[in-house]
Design a protein around this motif. Structure first.
Motif, PDB file in Angstrom:
ATOM      1  N   GLU A  70      91.003  79.848  64.995  1.00 32.94           N
ATOM      2  CA  GLU A  70      91.910  78.797  65.503  1.00 32.94           C
ATOM      3  C   GLU A  70      92.483  78.049  64.228  1.00 32.94           C
ATOM      4  O   GLU A  70      93.816  77.846  64.432  1.00 32.94           O
ATOM      5  CB  GLU A  70      91.399  77.946  66.398  1.00 32.94           C
TER       6      GLU A  70
ATOM      7  N   HIS B  60      89.430  69.603  69.215  1.00 24.15           N
ATOM      8  CA  HIS B  60      89.155  70.770  68.461  1.00 24.15           C
ATOM      9  C   HIS B  60      88.720  70.017  67.137  1.00 24.15           C
ATOM     10  O   HIS B  60      89.462  70.216  66.036  1.00 24.15           O
ATOM     11  CB  HIS B  60      90.640  71.502  68.278  1.00 24.15           C
TER      12      HIS B  60
ATOM     13  N   GLU C 135      92.245  69.710  74.965  1.00 22.82           N
ATOM     14  CA  GLU C 135      90.729  69.388  74.596  1.00 22.82           C
ATOM     15  C   GLU C 135      90.547  69.287  73.147  1.00 22.82           C
ATOM     16  O   GLU C 135      91.426  69.879  72.300  1.00 22.82           O
ATOM     17  CB  GLU C 135      89.945  70.508  75.014  1.00 22.82           C
TER      18      GLU C 135
ATOM     19  N   HIS D  33      84.849  77.740  68.111  1.00 29.95           N
ATOM     20  CA  HIS D  33      85.863  76.815  68.621  1.00 29.95           C
ATOM     21  C   HIS D  33      86.245  75.695  67.457  1.00 29.95           C
ATOM     22  O   HIS D  33      85.417  75.075  67.150  1.00 29.95           O
ATOM     23  CB  HIS D  33      85.175  75.873  69.795  1.00 29.95           C
TER      24      HIS D  33
ATOM     25  N   THR E  36      95.827  72.945  70.681  1.00 32.04           N
ATOM     26  CA  THR E  36      95.566  73.914  69.633  1.00 32.04           C
ATOM     27  C   THR E  36      95.744  75.395  70.765  1.00 32.04           C
ATOM     28  O   THR E  36      96.405  76.444  70.587  1.00 32.04           O
ATOM     29  CB  THR E  36      94.338  73.843  69.174  1.00 32.04           C
ATOM     30  N   ASP E  37      94.864  75.340  71.562  1.00 29.11           N
ATOM     31  CA  ASP E  37      94.705  76.680  72.665  1.00 29.11           C
ATOM     32  C   ASP E  37      96.323  76.943  73.249  1.00 29.11           C
ATOM     33  O   ASP E  37      96.559  78.037  73.290  1.00 29.11           O
ATOM     34  CB  ASP E  37      93.799  76.562  73.876  1.00 29.11           C
TER      35      ASP E  37
END
Ligand SMILES: [Zn+2]
Length: 258
Positions: free
Chosen positions: A170, A36, A34, A165, A44-45
């Motif tokens: 992150e 970012h 998704e 987010h 990233t996640d």
């Protein structure tokens, strides 16, 4: 320790059969694909979760095996932004459930799911409950930023709502893990104002639950403050999290997390 085989899929079937035992821990990183913001990649996640379990599995003393990461999760709230891919709830839930049922078929008793995406939390809890209630399978579920919330908040430089987010957390982790993929020329932030019952973000007031697409809050897809991110914060947090996860893996193998 570095030549320890931690990768489930790299074993031959017969080798795996003689390697695994009642104590073996199998870890699954569940991420997402998704947007970012303009500065971090779609993966990233998944990168954060997978790199954490990979390093922690290498460090653990007990037998720990990791599966390839689940690179896509439940992200309908990100679909207004190009590149985001989401599974439907049932697809995602069945996907994770079927993996756990398969592991159980090979007599794996210790299954650990490490989640790194907020949108997955509700569904993964339901999957874990369903596995216990209807299949006598008892995985452990951890969402990394909740597991380490105290340590992460201690490192926080931005105001409340800044971790968020594609925010400080992150971005710091990715500056350490994937520096070539962080566009530091394009760091744009957005801490969303706290309201009486709800503030979008990580470690923020969420007395009520509600669904809103990300585009409702942000034109760039960021909820948080990436300009507060530091590579040194990312490195420090990553190393602590790896160490702590390796202890968790060993404790699960030794029956201490039941
Ligand atoms: Zn993320």
């Amino acid at each position: 320790m570095k030549n320890k085989n931690i990768y489930w899929v790299k074993f031959k079937s017969n080798e795996l059969k003689s390697y695994i035992d009642d104590k073996t821990v199998v870890v699954i990183a569940v991420g997402s694909c998704e947007q970012h913001g303009f500065h971090l990649p779609l993966e990233t996640d998944t990168t954060i979760g997978y790199r954490l379990i990979e390093e922690a599995a290498l460090l653990a003393k007990e037998k720990v095996l990791i599966l390839p990461p689940i690179w896509v999760g439940y992200s309908p709230h990100h679909m207004d932004f190009c590149g985001s891919i989401t599974l439907r709830q049932a697809t995602f839930s069945n996907f994770v459930l079927d993996i756990c049922v398969s592991l159980d078929a090979h007599k794996i008793k210790n299954i650990l799911i490490i989640n790194s995406h907020g949108g997955n939390v509700g569904i993964l809890r339901t999957v874990v409950d369903e596995l216990g209630a209807s299949h006598n399978i008892y995985p452990i579920l951890v969402t990394y930023y909740n597991y380490f919330s105290e340590i992460i908040q201690k490192a926080q430089r931005s105001q409340k709502g800044g971790m968020g987010h594609a925010g400080e957390l992150e971005t710091s982790l990715q500056l350490y893990l994937s520096p070539d993929l962080v566009d530091t020329e394009n760091l744009m932030g957005g801490i969303i104002e706290a309201k009486k019952y709800f503030q979008p973000g990580m470690f923020t007031n969420k007395r009520i639950h509600q669904y809103r697409p990300f585009s409702h809050y942000s034109d760039i897809g960021v909820i948080g403050e990436p300009r507060a991110a530091l590579k040194s914060t990312g490195k420090e947090l990553f190393q602590i999290m790896v160490q702590e996860f390796s202890y968790l893996f060993d404790d699960i193998a030794n029956g201490l997390a039941n």
